[in-house]
Design a protein around this motif. Structure first.
Motif, mmCIF file in Angstrom:
data_model
loop_
_atom_site.group_PDB
_atom_site.id
_atom_site.type_symbol
_atom_site.label_atom_id
_atom_site.label_comp_id
_atom_site.label_asym_id
_atom_site.label_seq_id
_atom_site.Cartn_x
_atom_site.Cartn_y
_atom_site.Cartn_z
ATOM 1 N N ARG A 63 46.063 35.143 27.628
ATOM 2 C CA ARG A 63 47.244 34.206 29.105
ATOM 3 C C ARG A 63 48.545 34.957 29.267
ATOM 4 O O ARG A 63 48.498 36.305 28.933
ATOM 5 C CB ARG A 63 48.061 33.258 28.525
ATOM 6 N N GLU A 64 49.131 33.987 30.300
ATOM 7 C CA GLU A 64 50.177 35.893 31.142
ATOM 8 C C GLU A 64 51.660 35.615 30.198
ATOM 9 O O GLU A 64 51.644 34.527 29.451
ATOM 10 C CB GLU A 64 50.733 34.957 32.252
ATOM 11 N N TYR A 93 41.242 42.093 36.472
ATOM 12 C CA TYR A 93 41.382 40.689 35.982
ATOM 13 C C TYR A 93 42.019 39.829 36.124
ATOM 14 O O TYR A 93 42.818 40.663 37.708
ATOM 15 C CB TYR A 93 41.614 41.341 34.287
ATOM 16 N N PRO A 94 41.923 38.312 36.122
ATOM 17 C CA PRO A 94 40.913 37.592 36.507
ATOM 18 C C PRO A 94 39.612 37.532 36.467
ATOM 19 O O PRO A 94 40.098 37.640 37.521
ATOM 20 C CB PRO A 94 42.074 35.961 35.030
ATOM 21 N N PRO A 96 36.234 35.361 37.704
ATOM 22 C CA PRO A 96 36.281 33.264 37.455
ATOM 23 C C PRO A 96 35.979 32.891 36.101
ATOM 24 O O PRO A 96 36.687 31.890 35.601
ATOM 25 C CB PRO A 96 34.767 33.380 38.307
ATOM 26 N N GLU A 98 37.038 34.008 33.152
ATOM 27 C CA GLU A 98 38.835 33.777 32.561
ATOM 28 C C GLU A 98 39.671 32.764 33.171
ATOM 29 O O GLU A 98 40.412 32.465 32.243
ATOM 30 C CB GLU A 98 39.405 35.636 31.968
ATOM 31 N N ARG A 99 39.500 33.034 33.903
ATOM 32 C CA ARG A 99 40.302 31.807 34.530
ATOM 33 C C ARG A 99 39.807 30.173 34.114
ATOM 34 O O ARG A 99 41.314 29.577 34.044
ATOM 35 C CB ARG A 99 40.124 31.686 36.129
ATOM 36 N N SER A 103 42.333 27.855 32.391
ATOM 37 C CA SER A 103 42.782 26.613 33.034
ATOM 38 C C SER A 103 42.176 25.102 32.047
ATOM 39 O O SER A 103 42.836 24.550 31.669
ATOM 40 C CB SER A 103 41.752 26.417 34.364
ATOM 41 N N ASP A 108 48.517 29.858 31.919
ATOM 42 C CA ASP A 108 48.021 30.793 33.112
ATOM 43 C C ASP A 108 47.334 31.887 32.630
ATOM 44 O O ASP A 108 47.916 32.657 31.725
ATOM 45 C CB ASP A 108 49.658 31.264 33.986
ATOM 46 N N PRO A 109 46.413 32.997 33.468
ATOM 47 C CA PRO A 109 45.750 33.648 32.548
ATOM 48 C C PRO A 109 46.423 34.997 32.785
ATOM 49 O O PRO A 109 45.469 35.898 32.449
ATOM 50 C CB PRO A 109 44.318 33.667 33.348
ATOM 51 N N GLY A 111 47.870 38.450 35.041
ATOM 52 C CA GLY A 111 46.812 39.075 36.119
ATOM 53 C C GLY A 111 47.798 40.426 36.243
ATOM 54 O O GLY A 111 48.555 40.815 35.674
#
Length: 158
Positions: A63-64, A93-94, A96, A98-99, A103, A108-109, A111
């Motif tokens: 995550r962020e 990154y990220p 799909p 990982e997104r 989710s 939030d993944p 970036g």
């Protein structure tokens, strides 16, 4: 005097953009545990660099803000000649999957993961100081920026 200052400024800017006419870099291999990044041409090591990682380097980025450098298979998807971190190459990154995982976890993944240089303000921050990026010296980044093209595969391992 003004002309001399302008010439000196332009010479300084041109200095960070190098040329490279050697073998194509076909893959970048990052070994997080060893703090090494290798530029490869079909399995042959062209260059090896000591690297810095995110401030919490163990594990895959979830995550962020977690301070982790991602692990997995990506590609170089952009370049920033005006980077705050001297020069930088973007990592895809990220991806799909990982997104989707982020989710599902309600986070939030993150970036904006890059290979980049080390500006003066960060040079005394120890080995692992980034927000999840891969850091090298500015001189090394100039070399990497010249050698690595957009679309180059990058594999990041624990």
């Amino acid at each position: 005097m003004a002309l001399l200052l302008m010439v000196a400024a332009l010479a300084g800017c041109a200095g960070k953009f190098r040329s490279y006419d050697g073998p194509e870099v076909t893959r970048i291999l990052v070994l997080k545990g060893e703090r090494k990044m290798l530029l490869l041409h079909h399995g042959e090591v062209l260059e090896s660099y000591d690297i810095g990682l995110g401030f919490a380097p163990v594990g895959h980025k979830q995550r962020e803000g977690d301070g982790r450098t991602p692990e997995g298979h990506y590609f170089i998807d952009r370049r920033n000649p005006e980077s705050e971190f001297h020069l930088s190459l973007g990592i895809s990154y990220p991806e799909p999957h990982e997104r989707m995982a982020a989710s599902e976890a309600g986070v939030d993944p993150g970036g904006d993961i890059f290979i980049h240089g080390t500006p003066r303000d960060y040079r005394d921050d120890g080995r692992d100081w980034t927000a999840g990026c891969i850091a090298v010296t500015n001189r090394e980044m100039e070399e990497i920026y010249a050698m690595v093209g957009d679309g180059t595969a990058i594999s990041i391992y624990p």
